[in-house]
Write a protein that holds these residues in place. Structure first.
Motif, short mmCIF file in Angstrom:
data_model
loop_
_atom_site.label_atom_id
_atom_site.label_comp_id
_atom_site.label_asym_id
_atom_site.label_seq_id
_atom_site.Cartn_x
_atom_site.Cartn_y
_atom_site.Cartn_z
N ARG A 188 -12.88 -4.82 -23.35
CA ARG A 188 -12.39 -5.12 -21.93
C ARG A 188 -11.02 -6.07 -22.09
NH1 ARG A 188 -13.09 -9.11 -18.16
NH2 ARG A 188 -14.48 -10.73 -19.46
N THR A 194 -12.35 -12.66 -13.77
CA THR A 194 -13.13 -11.67 -14.54
C THR A 194 -14.17 -12.18 -15.52
OG1 THR A 194 -11.56 -11.34 -16.48
CG2 THR A 194 -11.21 -10.03 -14.41
N GLU A 215 -10.71 3.00 -15.38
CA GLU A 215 -10.38 1.92 -16.31
C GLU A 215 -10.31 0.67 -15.53
OE1 GLU A 215 -6.91 1.83 -18.22
OE2 GLU A 215 -7.28 0.39 -19.26
N LEU A 227 1.77 7.37 6.15
CA LEU A 227 1.64 6.10 5.56
C LEU A 227 2.31 5.13 6.55
CD1 LEU A 227 2.18 6.87 2.08
CD2 LEU A 227 0.09 5.75 2.77
N MET A 242 0.32 -9.35 -19.61
CA MET A 242 -0.35 -9.33 -18.11
C MET A 242 -1.57 -10.40 -18.49
SD MET A 242 -2.70 -6.39 -16.49
CE MET A 242 -4.07 -6.88 -15.29
N SER A 274 -4.15 -2.38 -9.61
CA SER A 274 -3.96 -2.95 -10.96
C SER A 274 -2.74 -3.84 -11.02
CB SER A 274 -3.74 -1.94 -11.78
OG SER A 274 -2.73 -0.93 -11.30
N ARG A 323 -12.70 -2.64 -16.49
CA ARG A 323 -11.99 -3.71 -17.10
C ARG A 323 -11.85 -4.84 -16.05
NH1 ARG A 323 -7.05 -3.04 -19.87
NH2 ARG A 323 -8.06 -5.22 -20.86
N HIS A 324 -11.87 -4.57 -14.61
CA HIS A 324 -11.47 -5.66 -13.99
C HIS A 324 -12.39 -6.00 -12.86
CE1 HIS A 324 -7.65 -6.67 -15.83
NE2 HIS A 324 -7.66 -5.35 -16.12
N TRP A 343 0.91 -1.27 0.06
CA TRP A 343 0.09 -0.07 -0.07
C TRP A 343 0.82 1.30 -0.06
CZ3 TRP A 343 -4.79 1.61 -1.29
CH2 TRP A 343 -4.97 3.01 -0.75
#
Lengths: 487, 487
Positions: free
Chosen positions: B34, B7, A175, B153, B1, A375, A179-180, A145
């Motif tokens: 997609r 999915t 996006e 963080l 990828m 991603s 897409r995912h 993260w």
């Protein structure tokens, strides 16, 4: 730490000499708690320049304050708030006249008084936090993260972090969702059918504002998420509450007419019931018959460690009548405040305009960091790790509940992060929760989830998302003992 | 990828054989855009397990798709989306029936149609961006901001980032605002009189919801921030627009009755007029006479490089009738979305409850990062650096405006980041702005700031917050030339 010179302001309608007003200004700073013991004051030269007075005036004021032990002097390094300065009162005195306003008249609308229960902010300090919706730091992927945030903080991404997107969102996050994320729920959507929101809470709120008015009727599940009921109460629409059963919202109990149906088919909130496919189709058919829209809150669909999740209602919708609400706040952490709305363009357009007016857009840094986290695959790994941990905790929970003879009222067939519980009918779980809090046990009383003036008080929710498995049995034992005492 | 196996979803009401439905699913993924060329499909084994079909079915589907050139096979490493696969249409076909909903009826309320002007998201690509409210990356303190974010963080601060604050805020940020930010404006407030908001926009919005109803009257300055006018239009209150002069809002032009007066005394938006002290006192007296509340939007007070800023209206208020709006989004960057409301407790309590219902709270990471940036002194350094740069740009602007004979309609006496401009009366600056955009010049036409159906169209705003000083003269020359052409 030196106190910055420009935090000093001479009160505009002060009385007395300049020196007295300066002394009063500093004394008030100490008494109000703003200036703390040991802090260094600005040099007399700089304070004089800032206030536009002679340096001698400030020097005399400082010397006087030293004499009365508000300040202490140290050679060469100037004046400090004295260790012997008077203590600020625990409740600071109010400037005069603050109550010249009749607030009972001045407030146009009230928003307090909702059903949201009282929950301690320091829940992590409690040994037995069966609290819903908070994050277990032990399960979180801190390193990745932080890595994603650092990338989003890089100079190359400065525009994404800093720009005013007006009513738009980070295209990278949109996006990824397109897409995912959505294809996993069987949903095909274009970027302009998606709006990023400040969590599912904000998505539900925006939806209610766009679709409901005082002349319209919303159906809610009973029990349901209390935050949704507060939203609908404030929107002043008519609300029909339909009791759920072990398979969620029963379509045959719907009223003859409704404009919008709010439902949680994946994990009914709070009972965890999962709506079977046949009922999903029946619900869609009923909605079509009465020309109602459906708002599907698919929170927590990722937490499906026992079975694959069922396809979303929206994936079965052929009319464009389902508006879909998703959230990353449950699976990453709630302080993230990121969720999304998916719906037909005419709806998303209005929700987008409203969001821009209310808050513009969720901060770019949060959107870009989440986009990288998603991603790069860290999100999926996190979900897998959480699922494994939740599966174990769920087993430990079930065993402990059986051992201590507590009654389960609803559990998720796919997983989820909580179990819906029922105590004997005469038990007020609000009182039990208060008593347990004193013993370090946090549970969520169920009354606020129910509709109506006299909700059942004997339900409660036990989440296992934040409690370490090794503490579960002892915590359940304390709950069982507290219930025994009421019995 | 590789494309993640989950999915893929078999449409629930698919027709034909399983193999055909799998092929259709993949082909639709390609045609919808997609699935992208060159991406690897899941192995037949994993896809079969995921869909619950036999591996042979998937193998046959893949082979068939290879034959039709949707997929290409590479030895050992599996199937890929073929480079020869059909192109997705530029506008994807819609699933059938999406328009079965009559959206003109289904929408309960409209929020589109506000006055917010069209501004390009890629403003940074324009050579002459005289655009208001965006950040110049060259002035920003990237290193220290990143340093503060990294600290926020860290594992030790995880709770601050991750927790659900419900209706609360990061106590560190609140403490800094209480002890350091507000005293600079002469304001003494307790933590429960402060609410962190998603920028000044959100603060104004919350305020309007709490204070205004259809039966109440709000005073706005004319011209004023168009976002505020949209907020008031949506709240359906009565709005009285009072023309401002070179000293801001004139109290003697106020209507006989108003419930809430919105004003920008530090830098009137958009004319930059600064309200003198005498007028501030007169405004407070008028408000007292009609028992109205005042909302003071003190955006950009930090940008005071020519003179020290005047004390805020709220610091002069002895009745508790001034609600104060501040923002860090202008001085750090607008994508931060952090501002704050300061007001009497009964008001803040309602605004807090509303904020919790709308969005819970601004993300913990943004609050904690800002708290560090402020408390470590980086914010003050940044303001000093920005002030120096703005002062230089302002000099260059003034010289260029004089050289090219453009007319200034309003400029800030303390500083600010923009100049309010007037073209000859018959010029439509909307059209001029459109034409200039084609030449790489971004200016903000002024019509949207004005009240009423026929606003003057010959005003415009030129900001110098984002344009490098070396480009200012050439940009002003282009504006002058465009105006010449209209004349």
């Amino acid at each position: 730490m030196a106190i910055p010179v420009d935090t000093f302001f001479l009160g505009p309608d002060g009385e007395g000499t300049l020196q007295a007003r300066i002394q009063q200004m500093i004394a008030e700073g100490i008494l109000s708690g703003r200036l703390k013991k040991g802090e260094r004051l600005p040099s007399s030269r700089s304070l004089a320049a800032h206030l536009g007075v002679s340096r001698m005036t400030v020097t005399l004021a400082y010397a006087d304050l030293q004499a009365s032990d508000y300040l202490s002097a140290r050679d060469r390094s100037g004046y400090y708030i004295s260790a012997n300065a008077p203590e600020p009162p625990r409740f600071a005195s109010r400037p005069a006249g603050e109550d010249r306003i009749d607030w009972s008249r001045a407030l146009g609308r009230r928003f307090t008084g909702g059903a949201t229960p009282d929950r301690p902010l320091n829940w992590a300090d409690y040994p037995y936090p069966f609290l819903y919706g908070q994050t277990d730091p032990k399960l979180f992927d801190h390193a990745n993260w932080r890595h994603c945030a650092l990338r989003a903080l890089g100079t190359r991404d400065f525009h994404a972090q800093a720009t005013d997107y007006y009513d738009q969102d980070d295209p990278k996050l949109i996006e990824f969702i397109t897409r995912h994320t959505l294809p996993r729920r069987g949903i095909l959507a274009e970027p302009d059918e998606i709006l990023v929101t400040m969590g599912a809470q904000n998505a539900l709120w925006l939806t209610a504002q766009v679709l409901l008015t005082q002349r319209r009727t919303a159906v809610v599940e009973d029990p349901c998420y209390h935050g949704l009921r507060d939203i609908l109460t404030q929107s002043r629409c008519h609300t029909a509450a339909v009791p759920v059963d072990a398979r969620g919202l029963p379509p045959d109990l719907l009223p003859d007419h409704a404009d919008v149906i709010f439902t949680t088919p994946s994990h009914q909130c709070p009972t965890n019931a999962t709506m079977p496919m046949a009922r999903r189709r029946a619900l869609l058919a009923s909605a079509r018959d009465m020309d109602a829209l459906i708002v599907e809150d698919d929170y927590e669909f990722e937490m499906a460690f026992l079975n694959a999740p069922s396809p979303s209602l929206k994936s079965l919708d052929r009319d464009g009548r389902v508006i879909y609400v998703g959230s990353f706040s449950k699976s990453i952490f709630p302080g993230l405040r990121l969720g999304y709305l998916v719906g037909p363009r005419p709806f998303i357009r209005e929700a987008r305009a409203l969001r821009a007016s209310v808050l513009r857009h969720p901060p770019g840094l949060m959107q870009r960091t989440a986009a990288y986290f998603l991603s790069l695959g860290h999100y999926d790994s996190l979900i897998r790790r959480m699922s494994r941990a939740y599966a174990e905790r769920r087993r430990v929970m079930e065993a402990a509940l059986a051992q201590h003879g507590l009654t389960v009222a609803g559990r998720g067939v796919h997983g989820g992060s909580s179990i819906w519980m029922r105590a004997p009918e005469d038990v007020d779980m609000g009182a039990v929760a208060d008593a347990l809090r004193g013993q370090g046990v946090l549970i969520e009383p169920g009354a606020s989830f129910f509709h109506g003036a006299a909700p059942p008080r004997n339900y409660y929710r036990l989440a296992y998302s934040s409690i370490p498995p090794g503490r579960i049995n002892a915590g359940i034992a304390l709950i069982a003992a507290a219930l025994q005492e009421c019995g």
